[in-house]
Design a protein around this motif. Structure first.
Motif, PDB file in Angstrom:
ATOM      1  N   SER A   1       1.569  -2.574  -3.377  1.00  0.00           N
ATOM      2  CA  SER A   1       0.861  -2.025  -2.217  1.00  0.00           C
ATOM      3  C   SER A   1      -0.636  -2.293  -2.311  1.00  0.00           C
TER       4      SER A   1
ATOM      5  N   GLU B   1      -2.566  -4.708   0.273  1.00  0.00           N
ATOM      6  CA  GLU B   1      -3.610  -4.067   1.085  1.00  0.00           C
ATOM      7  C   GLU B   1      -4.930  -4.821   1.020  1.00  0.00           C
TER       8      GLU B   1
ATOM      9  N   ASP C   1      -4.904   9.537  -0.692  1.00  0.00           N
ATOM     10  CA  ASP C   1      -3.688  10.235  -0.275  1.00  0.00           C
ATOM     11  C   ASP C   1      -2.468   9.322  -0.411  1.00  0.00           C
ATOM     12  N   ARG C   2      -2.634   8.072  -0.023  1.00  0.00           N
ATOM     13  CA  ARG C   2      -1.517   7.133  -0.104  1.00  0.00           C
ATOM     14  C   ARG C   2      -1.080   6.904  -1.548  1.00  0.00           C
TER      15      ARG C   2
ATOM     16  N   ASN D   1       0.684   9.987  -3.044  1.00  0.00           N
ATOM     17  CA  ASN D   1       2.046  10.141  -2.523  1.00  0.00           C
ATOM     18  C   ASN D   1       2.998   9.104  -3.102  1.00  0.00           C
TER      19      ASN D   1
ATOM     20  N   THR E   1      -1.684  16.404   4.038  1.00  0.00           N
ATOM     21  CA  THR E   1      -1.440  14.972   3.821  1.00  0.00           C
ATOM     22  C   THR E   1      -0.347  14.724   2.781  1.00  0.00           C
TER      23      THR E   1
ATOM     24  N   ASP F   1       3.296  14.150   1.480  1.00  0.00           N
ATOM     25  CA  ASP F   1       4.571  13.687   2.019  1.00  0.00           C
ATOM     26  C   ASP F   1       5.634  14.710   1.595  1.00  0.00           C
TER      27      ASP F   1
END
Length: 359
Positions: free
Chosen positions: A79, A83, A295-296, A299, A319, A321
């Protein structure tokens, strides 16, 4: 007369255009030069976009000791790379925390993922860097100078096969007939196994090595200590390992492995992040930290059954999940984290007494 008017108009128009275009370069000039060695985003890059630009120019990031099947690091790495268009070089993914330190001079990683005690012992190797979410990290899980900070962790748990044994309500239940208990390795050499012994020793919210060794000695005497995990109906291990095994068996269509976290207190531990002081890609190293603590990123750790350090903050801000968080083993127990002196004392005791009392 007409020519004079046109010339005057042209001069006014030129001045107007020049005046309109002046502010942009002036604003740009007010930003200080990028400093990839800075201790915070604001100090070194002013904005996240400038950090991203600097990291993209470097083009690479080298990580060490990050197996792709460990707390979802495979997806986290992919990721990050997707990104930002940055190639992630993975060296010695199976390296222990201590091995990461020993191999650093040769392999030159940009960042580290370490156990707390190894990070504290080697803090001079790390460059101070405070991520944007610094205030969300509890004080006891970060270095005051910003050299290391917890990213994710877990709770010690009891994984068990419900087809063979009843759900244990306490560690004491493991002494009952029919239980076959294993640790994930030798507690004198493997961190998870060491913490399993300390988890079994918890009493009144305090862990004591002598109590843990005595308990496993009783398991051995009762014939309830298995030689390997393959032959065990119970494995005392971190909840992210036991929960992942449970999910894997469930995906296979078989109602298999379950996870229990008994008691009023539970042993907890965190892995910490750090930027190498001699990182070949200092901007990419800092962008990696910003991604992990976003946050991503936090999670994504939950997706790997780990408990991110910012979990409480995520929940408060809406925020988190919730679907992923609902898969974590449930417990209301109070987390207990060993201090460095407590860990050192306990490890010394195990090295001296384990072979004598657990035969």
């Amino acid at each position: 007369m007409t020519v004079r008017i046109s010339a005057a108009a042209a001069m006014i128009l030129t001045a107007t255009i020049a005046g309109c275009s002046d502010p942009a370069p002036k604003n740009e000039q007010r930003l200080p030069p990028v400093n990839p060695q800075a201790a915070s985003l604001q100090e070194g890059f002013s904005t996240l976009d400038r950090l991203i630009e600097a990291a993209k120019r470097e083009g690479s990031l080298t990580v060490i000791g990050l197996p792709r099947d460990w707390v979802n690091y495979g997806e986290i790495i992919d990721s990050f790379s997707d990104e930002y268009g940055i190639k992630v070089n993975q060296v010695e993914p199976a390296a222990s925390s201590q091995r990461e330190i020993e191999a650093a001079a040769q392999l030159k990683p940009d960042v580290f993922d370490l156990s707390l005690e190894v990070a504290v012992a080697n803090a001079p190797m790390f460059a101070p860097y405070r991520v944007q979410q610094w205030q969300d990290i509890p004080d006891h899980l970060k270095d005051y100078g910003g050299r290391w900070y917890a990213g994710y962790g877990g709770y010690m748990s009891i994984g068990y096969d419900p087809r063979k044994v009843a759900a244990p309500a306490s560690y004491a239940d493991l002494l009952k007939p029919g239980y076959s208990v294993s640790l994930p390795g030798d507690p004198r050499q493997t961190s998870a196994a060491f913490n399993g012994v300390m988890a079994a020793s918890l009493s009144g919210g305090k862990a004591e090595a002598a109590r843990g060794v005595e308990f496993f000695g009783r398991l051995k005497k009762a014939g309830n200590l298995a030689a390997t995990e393959r032959t065990a109906s119970v494995v005392v291990d971190w909840d992210y390992h036991n929960a992942e095994r449970a999910a894997h068996e469930a995906n296979g269509g078989q109602p298999g492995w379950k996870v229990a976290i008994p008691g009023d207190s539970v042993l907890s531990a965190y892995y910490v992040q750090a930027v190498s002081k001699s990182a070949p890609h200092p901007a990419a190293a800092r962008l990696w930290q910003e991604f992990l603590f976003s946050d991503r990123g936090q999670n994504l750790f939950i997706k790997g059954y780990a408990r991110p350090v910012r979990m409480e903050a995520l929940e408060m801000r809406g925020t988190l999940d919730k679907e992923l968080a609902a898969r974590l083993p449930v417990t209301n127990a109070k987390p207990v984290i060993l201090t460095i002196p407590e860990t050192d004392t306990a490890k010394t005791y195990l090295k001296r007494e384990w072979a004598l009392k657990v035969r």
